[in-house]
Design a protein around this motif. Sequence first.
Motif, mmCIF file in Angstrom:
data_model
loop_
_atom_site.group_PDB
_atom_site.id
_atom_site.type_symbol
_atom_site.label_atom_id
_atom_site.label_comp_id
_atom_site.label_asym_id
_atom_site.label_seq_id
_atom_site.Cartn_x
_atom_site.Cartn_y
_atom_site.Cartn_z
ATOM 1 N N PRO A 61 1.007 -0.994 -0.013
ATOM 2 C CA PRO A 61 0.091 0.050 -0.169
ATOM 3 C C PRO A 61 0.934 1.245 -0.106
ATOM 4 C CG PRO A 61 -1.334 -1.917 1.785
ATOM 5 C CD PRO A 61 0.516 -2.133 1.617
ATOM 6 N N GLU A 62 1.838 1.582 0.694
ATOM 7 C CA GLU A 62 2.989 2.442 0.688
ATOM 8 C C GLU A 62 3.832 3.234 -0.666
ATOM 9 O OE1 GLU A 62 1.744 0.974 4.420
ATOM 10 O OE2 GLU A 62 2.775 -0.031 3.274
ATOM 11 N N SER A 63 3.704 1.773 -1.402
ATOM 12 C CA SER A 63 4.815 1.800 -2.127
ATOM 13 C C SER A 63 3.708 2.598 -3.546
ATOM 14 C CB SER A 63 5.526 0.207 -2.832
ATOM 15 O OG SER A 63 4.481 -0.580 -3.035
ATOM 16 N N LEU A 64 2.685 2.382 -3.602
ATOM 17 C CA LEU A 64 2.236 2.701 -4.731
ATOM 18 C C LEU A 64 2.691 4.565 -5.146
ATOM 19 C CD1 LEU A 64 -1.201 0.926 -3.858
ATOM 20 C CD2 LEU A 64 -0.081 0.553 -6.246
ATOM 21 N N LEU A 65 2.345 4.952 -5.958
ATOM 22 C CA LEU A 65 2.562 6.322 -5.903
ATOM 23 C C LEU A 65 1.227 7.269 -6.700
ATOM 24 C CD1 LEU A 65 5.373 5.656 -8.333
ATOM 25 C CD2 LEU A 65 5.552 6.337 -5.951
ATOM 26 N N VAL A 66 0.972 7.967 -6.538
ATOM 27 C CA VAL A 66 -0.568 9.183 -7.030
ATOM 28 C C VAL A 66 0.374 9.996 -8.188
ATOM 29 C CG1 VAL A 66 -1.507 11.136 -6.105
ATOM 30 C CG2 VAL A 66 -1.229 9.229 -4.610
ATOM 31 N N ILE A 67 -0.459 10.017 -8.572
ATOM 32 C CA ILE A 67 -0.625 10.724 -10.469
ATOM 33 C C ILE A 67 -1.982 11.568 -10.459
ATOM 34 C CG2 ILE A 67 1.643 9.109 -11.562
ATOM 35 C CD1 ILE A 67 -1.127 8.160 -12.692
ATOM 36 N N ASP A 68 -2.106 12.132 -11.168
ATOM 37 C CA ASP A 68 -2.856 13.137 -11.520
ATOM 38 C C ASP A 68 -3.450 12.339 -13.206
ATOM 39 O OD1 ASP A 68 -1.012 14.392 -13.702
ATOM 40 O OD2 ASP A 68 -1.147 16.614 -12.471
ATOM 41 N N HIS A 69 -3.898 13.320 -13.984
ATOM 42 C CA HIS A 69 -4.534 12.363 -14.890
ATOM 43 C C HIS A 69 -3.866 13.194 -16.297
ATOM 44 C CE1 HIS A 69 -9.000 12.005 -14.214
ATOM 45 N NE2 HIS A 69 -8.474 11.376 -13.170
ATOM 46 N N ASP A 70 -2.597 13.926 -15.788
ATOM 47 C CA ASP A 70 -1.484 14.025 -16.559
ATOM 48 C C ASP A 70 -0.351 13.018 -16.681
ATOM 49 O OD1 ASP A 70 -2.797 15.612 -18.038
ATOM 50 O OD2 ASP A 70 -2.287 17.766 -16.461
ATOM 51 N N GLY A 71 -0.494 12.099 -15.756
ATOM 52 C CA GLY A 71 0.201 11.576 -15.840
ATOM 53 C C GLY A 71 1.841 11.511 -14.316
ATOM 54 N N ASP A 72 1.695 12.902 -14.023
ATOM 55 C CA ASP A 72 2.407 13.823 -13.248
ATOM 56 C C ASP A 72 1.948 13.333 -12.141
ATOM 57 O OD1 ASP A 72 3.050 15.127 -15.387
ATOM 58 O OD2 ASP A 72 1.948 16.958 -14.722
ATOM 59 N N GLN A 73 4.022 12.807 -10.970
ATOM 60 C CA GLN A 73 3.138 12.250 -9.768
ATOM 61 C C GLN A 73 2.909 12.971 -8.826
ATOM 62 O OE1 GLN A 73 6.594 10.378 -8.533
ATOM 63 N NE2 GLN A 73 5.733 9.941 -6.954
ATOM 64 N N VAL A 74 2.129 13.162 -7.891
ATOM 65 C CA VAL A 74 2.257 14.460 -7.413
ATOM 66 C C VAL A 74 2.214 14.739 -5.991
ATOM 67 C CG1 VAL A 74 -0.175 15.711 -9.041
ATOM 68 C CG2 VAL A 74 -0.046 13.844 -6.901
ATOM 69 N N ARG A 75 2.894 13.015 -5.342
ATOM 70 C CA ARG A 75 3.077 13.403 -4.152
ATOM 71 C C ARG A 75 4.440 12.325 -4.118
ATOM 72 N NH1 ARG A 75 -2.734 11.401 -1.232
ATOM 73 N NH2 ARG A 75 -3.846 12.666 -2.271
ATOM 74 N N GLY A 76 4.609 12.866 -2.792
ATOM 75 C CA GLY A 76 6.307 11.772 -2.153
ATOM 76 C C GLY A 76 7.524 12.165 -3.202
ATOM 77 N N THR A 77 8.028 10.986 -3.295
ATOM 78 C CA THR A 77 9.487 11.202 -3.883
ATOM 79 C C THR A 77 9.122 10.840 -5.564
ATOM 80 O OG1 THR A 77 10.587 10.268 -1.348
ATOM 81 C CG2 THR A 77 11.622 10.000 -3.895
ATOM 82 N N GLN A 78 9.379 11.754 -6.269
ATOM 83 C CA GLN A 78 9.469 11.123 -7.306
ATOM 84 C C GLN A 78 10.258 9.629 -8.033
ATOM 85 O OE1 GLN A 78 7.418 13.433 -9.563
ATOM 86 N NE2 GLN A 78 7.283 13.361 -7.629
ATOM 87 N N ALA A 79 9.817 8.268 -8.810
ATOM 88 C CA ALA A 79 9.893 7.491 -9.019
ATOM 89 C C ALA A 79 9.365 7.120 -10.185
ATOM 90 C CB ALA A 79 9.473 6.199 -8.573
ATOM 91 N N PRO A 80 10.570 6.260 -10.827
ATOM 92 C CA PRO A 80 9.625 5.626 -12.377
ATOM 93 C C PRO A 80 7.948 5.266 -12.154
ATOM 94 C CG PRO A 80 11.954 5.287 -12.348
ATOM 95 C CD PRO A 80 11.157 5.452 -10.467
ATOM 96 N N ILE A 81 7.545 5.600 -13.335
ATOM 97 C CA ILE A 81 6.172 5.148 -14.010
ATOM 98 C C ILE A 81 6.534 5.023 -15.713
ATOM 99 C CG2 ILE A 81 3.919 5.909 -13.824
ATOM 100 C CD1 ILE A 81 4.282 7.989 -12.020
ATOM 101 N N ASN A 82 5.721 3.598 -15.577
ATOM 102 C CA ASN A 82 5.418 2.977 -17.005
ATOM 103 C C ASN A 82 4.649 3.761 -17.554
ATOM 104 O OD1 ASN A 82 4.862 1.348 -19.165
ATOM 105 N ND2 ASN A 82 5.436 -0.363 -18.315
ATOM 106 N N THR A 83 5.123 4.994 -18.872
ATOM 107 C CA THR A 83 4.399 5.503 -19.776
ATOM 108 C C THR A 83 3.238 5.115 -20.498
ATOM 109 O OG1 THR A 83 6.974 6.264 -20.848
ATOM 110 C CG2 THR A 83 5.028 6.934 -21.716
ATOM 111 N N ALA A 84 3.419 3.820 -21.142
ATOM 112 C CA ALA A 84 2.634 3.114 -21.210
ATOM 113 C C ALA A 84 1.463 3.160 -20.336
ATOM 114 C CB ALA A 84 2.270 1.746 -21.736
ATOM 115 N N GLY A 85 1.870 2.890 -19.279
ATOM 116 C CA GLY A 85 0.160 2.589 -17.729
ATOM 117 C C GLY A 85 -0.147 4.141 -17.738
ATOM 118 N N ILE A 86 0.553 5.366 -18.021
ATOM 119 C CA ILE A 86 0.097 6.744 -18.142
ATOM 120 C C ILE A 86 -1.053 7.115 -18.395
ATOM 121 C CG2 ILE A 86 0.295 9.075 -18.286
ATOM 122 C CD1 ILE A 86 3.292 8.570 -16.571
#
Length: 241
Positions: A61-86
Amino acid sequence: MTSAEFMSEQAVREDLAAVYRLIARFGMDDLIHTHVSARLPQEPDKLLINRYGDLFREVTPESLLVIDHDGDQVRGTQAPINTAGIVIHTAIHAARPDAMCVVHTHTVAGVAVSCLDEGLLPLNQTALLFHGRVSYHAFEGIALDRDEQVRLVADLGTNNTMILRNHGLLTVGRSVGEAFGLMYNLEQACKMQLAAMAAGAKLVIPPESVQARTVGQYDADPDGAAGLEWQALRRLAAMAF
C-alpha cells in the motif's frame, strides 16, 4: 455517491496492493510490466499506480504512487512510472467517472485470444459473463502516444471489458474488487477457449437465448457471490507466497 466514494485512501491502497499480489499469485503478471490503477475516492482526478521496476508481489500500500490525469506524480519521492500505464489508465479514468479501478494484463492466454480474429467466443458460462460486453481496440504499437487515448476510450465505450488486439486484456470496475474479478474470469475464459480449440473438434456454442439468459443470471447475483469472492481474495492476498 457510490460506496467506493466513502472509502479512505488507505483502504483503496490496501485493495489495490492486494490486486497486484493476486495477479502475481495467479501468474498473470509480466515481470515488472503491465499495470493496475485505482481512483482516489476523495480526489477523483488523482490515481494510484505502481512504481515501475517493482515486481507485482513486492507492491505494498505504501509503495503505490499518486498521479494526476496528466500522468504527473503529485506526492512523495519521485519514482519511475510506466509510460504505457500513464497513457492507458489516465485516459480511461478521465473519460469514465465510474472507473474506480482499471486492470491491464499481458498473459499468454489473453494475448493469444487477442490475436484471434473471432476474439472471445461465448463457449461456456465463464465466457458468458462477458456476453455482449467486450470491446476491441486495434493494435497501434506500444501505447506510448497520447493521441491513441481518444481511440482507446472511444473503443471501450461503456463496456467494462476490452481486448486490446495483439496486446492483452483490460477490465474496468466500479470497485477494485470488481475490476479484478472481471479480469480473473476473463483470463479463465481465454484459457478455456484455447483449451477447447486445441482439441481440434467442432465447438458447441450455446444458442443466443441461453447466452442472454446466462449474463442476466450473473447480473442478478442472487447469492452475493461478488462480495464474498473479494473477501476471500483479500484473505488470499494476505497470505505469504
